[in-house]
Design a protein around this motif. Structure first.
Motif, PDB file in Angstrom:
ATOM      1  N   ALA A 159       0.840  -1.199   0.000  1.00  0.00           N
ATOM      2  CA  ALA A 159       0.000   0.000   0.000  1.00  0.00           C
ATOM      3  C   ALA A 159       0.877   1.251   0.000  1.00  0.00           C
ATOM      4  CB  ALA A 159      -0.918  -0.010   1.216  1.00  0.00           C
ATOM      5  N   SER A 160       0.311   2.365  -0.435  1.00  0.00           N
ATOM      6  CA  SER A 160       1.008   3.659  -0.411  1.00  0.00           C
ATOM      7  C   SER A 160       0.448   4.506   0.719  1.00  0.00           C
ATOM      8  CB  SER A 160       0.818   4.391  -1.747  1.00  0.00           C
ATOM      9  OG  SER A 160       1.384   3.655  -2.806  1.00  0.00           O
ATOM     10  N   LEU A 161       1.298   5.293   1.343  1.00  0.00           N
ATOM     11  CA  LEU A 161       0.858   6.135   2.449  1.00  0.00           C
ATOM     12  C   LEU A 161      -0.269   7.060   2.000  1.00  0.00           C
ATOM     13  CD1 LEU A 161       4.115   7.286   4.295  1.00  0.00           C
ATOM     14  CD2 LEU A 161       2.327   5.774   5.159  1.00  0.00           C
ATOM     15  N   PRO A 162      -1.373   7.067   2.731  1.00  0.00           N
ATOM     16  CA  PRO A 162      -2.479   7.974   2.373  1.00  0.00           C
ATOM     17  C   PRO A 162      -2.105   9.419   2.683  1.00  0.00           C
ATOM     18  CG  PRO A 162      -2.947   6.870   4.442  1.00  0.00           C
ATOM     19  CD  PRO A 162      -1.699   6.245   3.896  1.00  0.00           C
ATOM     20  N   ASN A 163      -2.761  10.328   2.021  1.00  0.00           N
ATOM     21  CA  ASN A 163      -2.498  11.756   2.232  1.00  0.00           C
ATOM     22  C   ASN A 163      -3.400  12.265   3.349  1.00  0.00           C
ATOM     23  OD1 ASN A 163      -1.453  14.308   1.887  1.00  0.00           O
ATOM     24  ND2 ASN A 163      -2.837  14.834   0.212  1.00  0.00           N
ATOM     25  N   GLU A 164      -3.008  11.971   4.576  1.00  0.00           N
ATOM     26  CA  GLU A 164      -3.799  12.380   5.741  1.00  0.00           C
ATOM     27  C   GLU A 164      -2.985  13.342   6.602  1.00  0.00           C
ATOM     28  OE1 GLU A 164      -6.050  10.465   9.676  1.00  0.00           O
ATOM     29  OE2 GLU A 164      -5.453   9.185   8.008  1.00  0.00           O
ATOM     30  N   MET A 165      -3.648  14.342   7.138  1.00  0.00           N
ATOM     31  CA  MET A 165      -2.994  15.329   7.988  1.00  0.00           C
ATOM     32  C   MET A 165      -3.207  14.976   9.458  1.00  0.00           C
ATOM     33  SD  MET A 165      -1.671  17.146   5.665  1.00  0.00           S
ATOM     34  CE  MET A 165      -0.946  18.419   6.697  1.00  0.00           C
ATOM     35  N   PHE A 166      -2.120  15.048  10.222  1.00  0.00           N
ATOM     36  CA  PHE A 166      -2.167  14.792  11.652  1.00  0.00           C
ATOM     37  C   PHE A 166      -1.831  16.088  12.406  1.00  0.00           C
ATOM     38  CE2 PHE A 166      -1.232  10.814   9.523  1.00  0.00           C
ATOM     39  CZ  PHE A 166      -2.122   9.943  10.124  1.00  0.00           C
ATOM     40  N   GLN A 167      -1.757  15.999  13.709  1.00  0.00           N
ATOM     41  CA  GLN A 167      -1.471  17.172  14.526  1.00  0.00           C
ATOM     42  C   GLN A 167      -0.353  16.850  15.498  1.00  0.00           C
ATOM     43  OE1 GLN A 167      -4.919  19.198  16.318  1.00  0.00           O
ATOM     44  NE2 GLN A 167      -3.760  19.385  18.201  1.00  0.00           N
ATOM     45  N   ILE A 266       5.504  -0.649   8.583  1.00  0.00           N
ATOM     46  CA  ILE A 266       6.864  -0.261   8.201  1.00  0.00           C
ATOM     47  C   ILE A 266       6.800   0.311   6.795  1.00  0.00           C
ATOM     48  CG2 ILE A 266       7.462  -2.575   7.335  1.00  0.00           C
ATOM     49  CD1 ILE A 266      10.293  -2.054   8.574  1.00  0.00           C
ATOM     50  N   VAL A 267       7.465   1.437   6.595  1.00  0.00           N
ATOM     51  CA  VAL A 267       7.354   2.205   5.355  1.00  0.00           C
ATOM     52  C   VAL A 267       8.732   2.366   4.734  1.00  0.00           C
ATOM     53  CG1 VAL A 267       6.450   4.334   4.328  1.00  0.00           C
ATOM     54  CG2 VAL A 267       5.521   3.521   6.513  1.00  0.00           C
ATOM     55  N   ASP A 268       8.825   2.120   3.429  1.00  0.00           N
ATOM     56  CA  ASP A 268      10.125   2.310   2.777  1.00  0.00           C
ATOM     57  C   ASP A 268      10.286   3.754   2.306  1.00  0.00           C
ATOM     58  OD1 ASP A 268       8.701   2.616   0.416  1.00  0.00           O
ATOM     59  OD2 ASP A 268       9.439   0.780  -0.530  1.00  0.00           O
ATOM     60  N   SER A 269      11.411   4.048   1.700  1.00  0.00           N
ATOM     61  CA  SER A 269      11.721   5.421   1.309  1.00  0.00           C
ATOM     62  C   SER A 269      10.814   5.956   0.207  1.00  0.00           C
ATOM     63  CB  SER A 269      13.187   5.511   0.853  1.00  0.00           C
ATOM     64  OG  SER A 269      13.427   4.611  -0.221  1.00  0.00           O
ATOM     65  N   ASP A 270      10.100   5.059  -0.474  1.00  0.00           N
ATOM     66  CA  ASP A 270       9.174   5.483  -1.529  1.00  0.00           C
ATOM     67  C   ASP A 270       7.742   5.660  -1.020  1.00  0.00           C
ATOM     68  OD1 ASP A 270      11.147   5.476  -3.538  1.00  0.00           O
ATOM     69  OD2 ASP A 270      10.931   3.306  -3.790  1.00  0.00           O
ATOM     70  N   GLY A 271       7.533   5.459   0.283  1.00  0.00           N
ATOM     71  CA  GLY A 271       6.201   5.632   0.849  1.00  0.00           C
ATOM     72  C   GLY A 271       5.330   4.394   0.748  1.00  0.00           C
ATOM     73  N   LYS A 272       5.921   3.246   0.399  1.00  0.00           N
ATOM     74  CA  LYS A 272       5.175   1.992   0.362  1.00  0.00           C
ATOM     75  C   LYS A 272       5.239   1.352   1.741  1.00  0.00           C
ATOM     76  CE  LYS A 272       4.574   2.401  -4.089  1.00  0.00           C
ATOM     77  NZ  LYS A 272       3.249   2.756  -4.640  1.00  0.00           N
ATOM     78  N   TYR A 273       4.110   0.790   2.193  1.00  0.00           N
ATOM     79  CA  TYR A 273       4.114   0.246   3.549  1.00  0.00           C
ATOM     80  C   TYR A 273       3.362  -1.081   3.647  1.00  0.00           C
ATOM     81  CZ  TYR A 273      -0.766   1.618   4.427  1.00  0.00           C
ATOM     82  OH  TYR A 273      -2.135   1.727   4.389  1.00  0.00           O
ATOM     83  N   LYS A 274       3.612  -1.740   4.770  1.00  0.00           N
ATOM     84  CA  LYS A 274       2.956  -3.004   5.060  1.00  0.00           C
ATOM     85  C   LYS A 274       2.888  -3.172   6.574  1.00  0.00           C
ATOM     86  CE  LYS A 274       3.260  -7.921   3.722  1.00  0.00           C
ATOM     87  NZ  LYS A 274       4.084  -8.910   2.984  1.00  0.00           N
TER      88      LYS A 274
END
Length: 319
Positions: A159-167, A266-274
């Protein structure tokens, strides 16, 4: 004038009761995995409930039927109320009412039905549908056993990191995209979660072990609804790495496709995660070895069944 409002009240109660019954049916009887984050499920519940309520209110003036939407307040405690997905929930609620009306002719109902089926199908097949059989479990390699995968069209793709905003703790917005190019270990947790707090010492040890690795970053994302309690915990405990909090818990659960905490990715440098397991059993080479991390991210999970060999519950995994 009393009859229309009585029918509306009955309709609202029907929607609420059907919602509860559907949750029990799919969770306890069908045992659907990760039911809470399946986006098609609230749409299914909405259409069923509002269609039935619409049938009850066929004699009610159509301009009064939007009052049935009051029943959607039940989605707030169910953590299904977040923008923009909730607009789709309202759409399905409205279609349920419209398709039940006699004054809506078939040349209008048919296009509405096509829209409903198309949108529902998109959400239905965009996420895996997995049934938990007796003895269901997930092992440290994220393989499943005692499960039936009805479909998972993205099993082979990370999966790719979603574009979500946190605080952050200062109240500033923060995006994980700002850490692009780094290897990330992201932990979802909350101050009220006992297992999350219990694993904190091991997680902090892991952070200290990699503190000199500039390309490895640790991010703790809280799903606390009480922001002050989250800040208070951080002020009292030494927590390294990025500390951020979800601005909408339901959206976070949905975006990252999980329904319980602690939860780690865990996320790699390209924003792919599992998904990965916690600090106690995490293979630390995944953090420091890009080749091994890439292999892990691109290896789909396996599904096994277990066979009991003796009364001591010894089992063997069979594909």
């Amino acid at each position: 004038m009393k009859k229309p409002f009585f029918r509306l009240l009955i309709g609202i109660l029907v929607i609420i009761v059907l919602t509860i019954l559907n949750i029990l049916l799919f969770d306890k009887v069908f045992k659907v995995m990760n039911l809470k984050v399946l986006k098609w499920f609230p749409l299914f519940m909405c259409f069923m409930g509002f269609y039935m309520a619409g049938l009850i209110n066929r004699e009610t003036k159509i301009f009064l039927t939007p009052l049935l939407l009051i029943s959607l307040v039940i989605y707030i405690p169910l953590e299904l109320f977040y923008f923009p997905y909730f607009l789709t929930v309202i759409l399905f609620s409205s279609l349920g009412i419209l398709l039940s009306r006699r004054e809506i002719v078939y040349r209008i109902k048919i296009p509405l039905l096509v829209i409903l089926i198309g949108v529902f199908g998109f959400f239905l097949f965009s996420q895996p549908l997995i049934i938990k059989n007796k003895g269901f479990g997930i092992d440290p390699r994220n393989d499943l056993y005692n499960a039936t995968v009805l479909w998972d069209f993205k099993a082979k793709k990370p999966a790719s990191l979603p574009n979500e905003m946190f605080q952050d703790t200062e109240g500033n917005t923060f995006s994980l995209k700002e850490l692009e190019g780094k290897t990330l270990l992201i932990t979802f947790w909350a101050t009220w979660c006992g297992p999350c707090i219990a694993e904190k010492p091991e997680l902090e040890k892991l952070k200290m072990k990699f503190q000199d690795h500039q390309d490895i970053v640790f991010v703790d994302i809280s799903v606390d609804s009480n922001i002050e309690k989250w800040k208070s915990y951080l002020s009292e405990h030494n927590s390294n790495g990025y500390q951020i909090v979800s601005q909408n818990v339901a959206r976070t659960y949905s975006n990252f496709n999980f329904s319980g905490i602690p939860f780690h990715i865990i996320v790699d440098s390209d924003g792919k995660y599992k998904k990965c397991h916690g600090p106690n059993i995490l293979d630390e080479q995944l953090l420091s070895n890009p080749v091994k991390l890439n292999e892990y991210l691109n290896t789909p999970y396996k599904v096994f069944k277990t066979i009991k060999l003796s009364e001591k519950d010894t089992i063997v995994r069979v594909r």
